[in-house]
Design an enzyme around this catalytic site. Structure first.
Site, PDB file in Angstrom:
ATOM      1  N   GLY A  37       1.149 -10.979  -3.606  1.00 35.08           N
ATOM      2  CA  GLY A  37      -0.027 -11.523  -2.934  1.00 35.08           C
ATOM      3  C   GLY A  37      -0.559 -10.521  -1.922  1.00 35.08           C
ATOM      4  O   GLY A  37       0.032  -9.459  -1.706  1.00 35.08           O
ATOM      5  N   LEU A  38      -1.655 -10.857  -1.291  1.00 38.12           N
ATOM      6  CA  LEU A  38      -2.293  -9.964  -0.333  1.00 38.12           C
ATOM      7  C   LEU A  38      -1.436  -9.745   0.911  1.00 38.12           C
ATOM      8  O   LEU A  38      -0.538 -10.538   1.214  1.00 38.12           O
ATOM      9  CB  LEU A  38      -3.643 -10.539   0.089  1.00 38.12           C
ATOM     10  CG  LEU A  38      -4.718 -10.687  -0.994  1.00 38.12           C
ATOM     11  CD1 LEU A  38      -5.938 -11.398  -0.413  1.00 38.12           C
ATOM     12  CD2 LEU A  38      -5.102  -9.332  -1.575  1.00 38.12           C
ATOM     13  N   GLY A  40      -0.386 -10.134   4.494  1.00 44.19           N
ATOM     14  CA  GLY A  40      -0.599 -11.244   5.402  1.00 44.19           C
ATOM     15  C   GLY A  40      -0.602 -12.607   4.741  1.00 44.19           C
ATOM     16  O   GLY A  40      -0.803 -13.625   5.408  1.00 44.19           O
ATOM     17  N   ALA A  41      -0.339 -12.658   3.439  1.00 47.50           N
ATOM     18  CA  ALA A  41      -0.368 -13.934   2.723  1.00 47.50           C
ATOM     19  C   ALA A  41       0.812 -14.825   3.082  1.00 47.50           C
ATOM     20  O   ALA A  41       0.760 -16.044   2.895  1.00 47.50           O
ATOM     21  CB  ALA A  41      -0.404 -13.691   1.212  1.00 47.50           C
ATOM     22  N   GLY A  42       1.898 -14.203   3.566  1.00 41.62           N
ATOM     23  CA  GLY A  42       3.089 -14.969   3.910  1.00 41.62           C
ATOM     24  C   GLY A  42       4.295 -14.644   3.053  1.00 41.62           C
ATOM     25  O   GLY A  42       5.311 -15.345   3.115  1.00 41.62           O
ATOM     26  N   LYS A  43       4.211 -13.581   2.287  1.00 42.44           N
ATOM     27  CA  LYS A  43       5.295 -13.220   1.361  1.00 42.44           C
ATOM     28  C   LYS A  43       6.606 -12.956   2.081  1.00 42.44           C
ATOM     29  O   LYS A  43       7.660 -13.499   1.712  1.00 42.44           O
ATOM     30  CB  LYS A  43       4.906 -11.971   0.550  1.00 42.44           C
ATOM     31  CG  LYS A  43       3.661 -12.118  -0.300  1.00 42.44           C
ATOM     32  CD  LYS A  43       3.374 -10.854  -1.096  1.00 42.44           C
ATOM     33  CE  LYS A  43       3.169  -9.621  -0.235  1.00 42.44           C
ATOM     34  NZ  LYS A  43       2.051  -9.758   0.713  1.00 42.44           N
ATOM     35  N   SER A  44       6.576 -12.105   3.095  1.00 41.89           N
ATOM     36  CA  SER A  44       7.809 -11.738   3.797  1.00 41.89           C
ATOM     37  C   SER A  44       8.426 -12.933   4.511  1.00 41.89           C
ATOM     38  O   SER A  44       9.654 -13.114   4.498  1.00 41.89           O
ATOM     39  CB  SER A  44       7.544 -10.610   4.800  1.00 41.89           C
ATOM     40  OG  SER A  44       7.168  -9.419   4.139  1.00 41.89           O
ATOM     41  N   SER A 111       2.222  -5.620  -4.664  1.00 42.48           N
ATOM     42  CA  SER A 111       2.206  -5.341  -6.120  1.00 42.48           C
ATOM     43  C   SER A 111       0.872  -5.756  -6.738  1.00 42.48           C
ATOM     44  O   SER A 111       0.816  -6.708  -7.521  1.00 42.48           O
ATOM     45  CB  SER A 111       3.388  -6.014  -6.822  1.00 42.48           C
ATOM     46  OG  SER A 111       3.667  -7.301  -6.336  1.00 42.48           O
TER      47      SER A 111
END
Length: 203
Positions: A37-38, A40-44, A111
């Protein structure tokens, strides 16, 4: 001898111990869940919470975060499309090795290119790879802007920024989709946790 000739001379060694034997002593089925995802999307945030939840259940995990990998293994790469492709290739290869070691691997990386994610999936056996699309919008990510990257990109100080002057190709085959503007972290983590546990990683 050129690089192509050198690669031809490489003969992978057949290891005596099968990956299943490594997983058996961990009492789990290994696999990779890939969060895309972009920025700042919240992935981490989700990846970290997911790993905590899995660890609390006695499962053996490892988290590969895109920024952390960029700080070490991939510090020689820039943000060009070619470097981004190589960055994802390296992360995927490391994730596959860790799955062979019997771990449940969580990858958190923008990615952006579909072909690179498809190539990553192709490294794994059927049922070992699961893609989670963190679909938070560009506008929502820009409002959060935790690292100041969106401001820099919109001001023209940062080039090759995903979603602005570099494309993001949304997955067509995501195993789940989560918009962190619409659901809270606990709900989102529970969805990821269900995805992992539904694959019967407990052996």
């Amino acid at each position: 001898m050129n690089e192509r000739q050198a690669n031809v001379d490489i003969r992978p060694y057949s290891l005596a111990l099968a990956p299943q034997s490594r997983a058996r002593i961990k009492r789990q089925r290994p696999g990779c869940i890939w969060l895309t995802g972009l920025s700042g999307a919240g992935k981490s945030t989700l990846a970290n919470e997911l790993e905590i939840q899995l660890n609390g259940r006695g499962l053996h995990t490892f988290l590969l975060d895109g920024d952390n990998v960029r700080n070490g293994l991939c510090r020689d790469l820039c943000m060009s499309p070619q470097s981004r492709k190589e960055n994802i290739r390296r992360m995927a290869e490391v994730a596959r090795l860790m799955v062979d070691a019997g771990l449940i691997v969580i990858v958190s990386a923008i990615s952006p290119f579909r072909a690179d994610r498809d190539a990553a999936r192709a490294l794994f056996a059927e049922g070992e790879f699961h893609c989670a699309y963190i679909s938070t919008s560009f506008a929502a990510c820009a409002r959060r802007d935790p690292k100041g990257l969106y401001r820099a990109a919109l001001d023209g100080k940062l080039r090759h920024f995903t979603g602005l002057d570099s494309p993001y190709e949304a997955p067509l085959d995501a195993d789940c989709e989560i918009d962190t503007e619409q659901v809270d972290i606990q709900t989102a983590t529970n969805r990821l946790l269900a995805l992992v546990l539904d694959q019967k990683h407990r052996g």
